[in-house]
Design an enzyme around this catalytic site. Structure first.
Site: not given
Lengths: 383, 334, 89
Positions: A138, A272, A309
């Site tokens: 990620c 994030h 995400h």
């Protein structure tokens, strides 16, 4: 230090195709619910995803998303074929073309290699200067941009095509299900009741170049500068963040230092913030530690609440949101959280109308499994 | 940007050809499936039950490299240690097995303790945990070239001031048995420890040599068809980047490690056109074999040589290997 | 291991849990706490849940998991579930 300009951008996500569509949606902040994946093999409790419109073709899905974004970025920047030929490609993707390398439901189908996304981009734009596929989960897209900036600063390249792309991965989503890390309702970063994340598909690709190179080819518009990056690794746990957040703090402060930014010059943070319980708390506390008194008023723009995400694309899409904010001088509204914001995540999430951006820097965070962290600082190009 | 060169002070290898980098007979075929890796003797009696092979190999090769490098790692503060790893198929077998579980019994039957390894960067992430590598951790996945690109990206991060000690290498595990590339699977890991020449000298470390990497791209569509006038220049420039000006007349020999493809054919002919004696060796499925050749090449004094690779998708990389000490005194880097 | 127990052998259970946590059976004492004393993290706790469900043919909830902190607790839970006629896989 050589300034690195962002002179072209392209994007695709659940908000649609194209940078203008993305900015319009950011400003409108619609409520978008995830959908069950269109995959008969998805035997899991919460097969949720924010799908993005992938162009048709035989390439893997992540490649097709990346190509859509890359073509837009090249046209946007006005790069000629001879300029493209000298532009290395650096592309972040956590799972690559998962639809190719996961076991095909049709057993006879061949399984071509999965991590060919950067090479496919290099072929499509006619680059001779190299293709690097970065797969720090990620944080991959954030690392790809940071590497691209280093390529320019070390003098290896004058212009780079870089970004991130991620498509649905059955195995990734199944593993998140198994680890209890998927929220049944939506991606709700910093929400009191958040119960995990929800993945989204997407890609963002940039043209990055030196100011000299941009001047020589008569560039009139740059979205922003990629002014600094900070890298770190928790070296703590494969999935859980280090509770004290010491390494994510270092990534942020290193990025600010490299950019010549101070906490007072930062006008917004794209965190994030995934909606995972502990991660959001640790990042909130780290932001408090880095920004001190400034933290309470510093606008935080929670992109994942809108698009999910996007994993290996998340750092690049976050950087694009930051570049657009700097270009427009505006911070778009967050998806409404109201009184349901987690008191343990005391970040400032402006809701309601867009507000003017104050400060010439924006910090973007991308953290990942394996404790891999990268922070980027973008600077307004007019500054 | 920092100008001090990185030197290799540690080499660690685990492979079907054995674990001694000096004794790798890489030209003979080796079976990735053979039971060549002994978890208990390499890693210890417990703690690795849920760790997939690609990660076990990397843990073992890293330990070997750090042992070889003496006290390199303990001298450097944790936030100044960096690691870059290339892998293409490091988790391919695991993903395949997980996918079988998901599409049949369902995700509830996945092993939770193994679940994190669906993400390829956890292989290096696990190693970072063991050695306090908190500077940064990069995982690169470009087919064939990612091992060399790990050396390149790691060296660039050092040059940009992001670490004072670099671990770089590759890890691969066998492809699933029903996969067409299975019989040619790369398996094992190779890790190099690199540090600034001055730091190595200051602690009196034994040097293995240096390596410099460049990447470039030969589009597969052009590779065998119409001439691409710039392609030869691209390759020549990549060679120039890894060869100091004073070495230009040496024409180091090249080992091109690739499976037959239009890209490999074109690169081979370009290297020969540029006057370089080039051996063509078959690649395995993965990114490891070129790094094993580098590791092996650094173990014995000898002339500089180049290890190159080309993926059918167009990604090309080459690494100039300078074993220590150089046989020709004019090569001394002063 | 057969999934059709009605009486749960605590030694068999000890061996299963030891294998799951990569420990020697002697280390898994009746009252050693999996997390605090034996170093299991949340993923290993989940792993144990999956293993017990498969081996003993029961369904365990998250609440069960939270209460299953020791071998003794796990044994009591499994005895209760299997004598209640919990689902047999």
């Amino acid at each position: 230090m050589t300034p690195v300009l962002i002179t072209g951008a392209g994007a695709v996500s659940c908000l649609g195709v194209g940078v203008p569509a993305m900015w319009k949606a950011l400003c409108a902040a619609p409520e978008i619910r995830p959908r069950p994946a269109a995959d008969p093999g998805a035997r899991m409790r919460l097969p949720l995803i924010h799908p993005a419109p992938a162009e048709p073709g035989t390439d893997g899905r992540a490649t097709r998303l990346a190509l859509t974004a890359a073509r837009e970025a090249i046209v946007d920047a006005g790069l000629t074929s001879s300029e493209c030929a000298r532009a290395p490609v650096v592309l972040g993707t956590g799972g690559g073309n998962a639809d190719h390398w996961e076991r095909p439901l049709a057993a006879a189908r061949p399984a071509p290699p999965g991590f060919t996304v950067a090479a496919a981009l290099a072929t499509a734009i006619g680059s001779g200067a190299g293709a690097t596929c970065v797969s720090n989960a990620c944080a991959a897209g954030g690392f790809a941009l940071a590497i691209a900036a280093d390529l320019i600063r070390t003098g290896e390249a004058e212009v780079v095509v870089a970004g991130g792309a991620e498509a649905y991965s059955r195995v990734a989503l199944a593993c998140f299900n198994r680890m209890g890390a998927v929220d049944a309702r939506a991606c709700r970063p910093f929400h009191r009741d958040r119960a995990g994340t929800v993945f989204g598909e997407g890609a963002a690709v940039f043209v990055l170049e030196t100011a000299d190179h941009a001047r020589r080819r008569g560039v009139r518009h740059a979205y922003a500068r990629l002014a600094g990056s900070g890298w770190s690794c928790d070296a703590h746990h494969l999935t859980a963040p280090e509770p004290a957040g010491s390494q994510i703090r270092r990534a942020m402060t290193d990025a600010l230092d490299e950019a010549g930014a101070t906490t007072g010059t930062v006008g917004c943070v794209v965190p994030h913030g995934t909606g995972t319980r502990l991660n959001d708390v640790v990042e909130s506390q780290a932001l408090g530690a880095v920004f001190g008194d400034h933290a309470a008023h510093l606008p935080v723009y929670s992109l994942k609440a809108l698009i999910g995400h996007t994993a290996g694309a998340a750092g690049a899409l976050g950087a694009l949101a930051a570049a657009l904010m700097l270009d427009h001088g505006t911070v778009p509204p967050n998806a409404p959280l109201g009184p349901e914001q987690d008191p343990h995540c005391p970040v400032n999430l402006p809701q309601g109308p867009s507000q003017p951006l104050t400060g010439r820097h924006i910090l973007v965070n991308a953290f990942a499994f394996g404790g891999n962290n990268v922070s980027l600082v973008l600077e307004g190009s007019a500054a | 940007m920092r100008a001090d060169t990185l030197v290799v002070t540690g080499i660690g290898v685990v492979s079907p050809w054995g674990n001694d980098p000096a004794k790798l007979d890489l030209r003979t075929p080796a079976d990735a499936d053979e039971d060549w890796f002994d978890v208990v003797s390499e890693l210890g009696p417990r703690g690795y039950k849920y760790v997939p092979p690609g990660c076990r190999y990397l843990i073992a090769a890293t330990r070997r490299a750090l042992r070889d490098a003496g006290d390199a790692v303990t001298r450097i503060p944790e936030p100044r240690r960096g690691m870059a790893v290339g892998t293409e198929n490091g988790i391919a077998g695991l993903i395949d097995a997980m996918d079988e579980t998901v599409t049949t019994a369902g995700a509830d039957r996945l092993s939770p303790a193994t679940a994190p390894y669906f993400s390829v960067n956890t292989l290096a992430g696990r190693v970072a945990m063991e050695h306090g590598i908190k500077g940064w951790n990069l995982t690169l996945t470009s087919p064939r070239a990612a091992g060399l690109q790990a050396l390149q990206a790691g060296s660039r991060a050092y040059a940009a001031g992001r670490c004072d000690l670099l671990l770089a290498g590759s890890t691969e595990a066998a492809l699933p048995s029903h996969h067409s590339g299975h019989s040619a699977s790369d398996a094992g890991a190779a890790v190099l420890v690199l540090e600034p020449r001055a730091a190595a000298a200051a602690r009196g470390a034994a040097l293995h040599g240096t390596c410099a990497t460049a990447t470039f791209f030969l589009a597969p569509l052009l590779a065998s068809g119409t001439p691409a006038p710039d392609a030869l220049r691209t390759t020549a420039e990549a060679l120039a980047r890894v060869t100091p000006a004073r070495h230009r007349n040496i024409h180091p020999p090249v080992r091109l490690i690739a499976e037959p493809s239009p890209v490999a054919t074109r690169l081979l002919s370009q290297l020969r056109t540029l006057g370089l004696r080039t051996d063509f060796l078959p690649a395995g499925s993965g990114t490891l074999l070129p790094v094993l050749h580098i590791a092996h090449g650094l173990t014995a004094p000898g002339p500089p040589h180049i290890v190159a690779t080309a993926s059918p998708d167009g990604t090309c990389a080459l690494t100039a290997v300078h074993p220590q000490p150089p046989t020709d005194p004019t090569l001394e880097t002063r | 291991m057969t999934p059709h127990h009605t009486a749960i052998d605590i030694e068999e259970l000890r061996a299963t849990i030891a294998e799951t946590l990569e420990l020697d059976p002697e280390e898994v004492t009746d009252d050693a706490r999996f997390v605090e004393d034996l170093g299991a993290d949340s993923l290993l706790a989940l792993e144990m849940q999956v293993v017990l469900e498969e081996d003993y043919g029961v369904h365990l909830t998250e609440d069960d998991l939270r209460r299953t902190t020791t071998l003794r607790a796990a044994h009591a839970l499994l005895v209760a579930r299997t004598t209640q006629g919990g689902t047999v896989s």
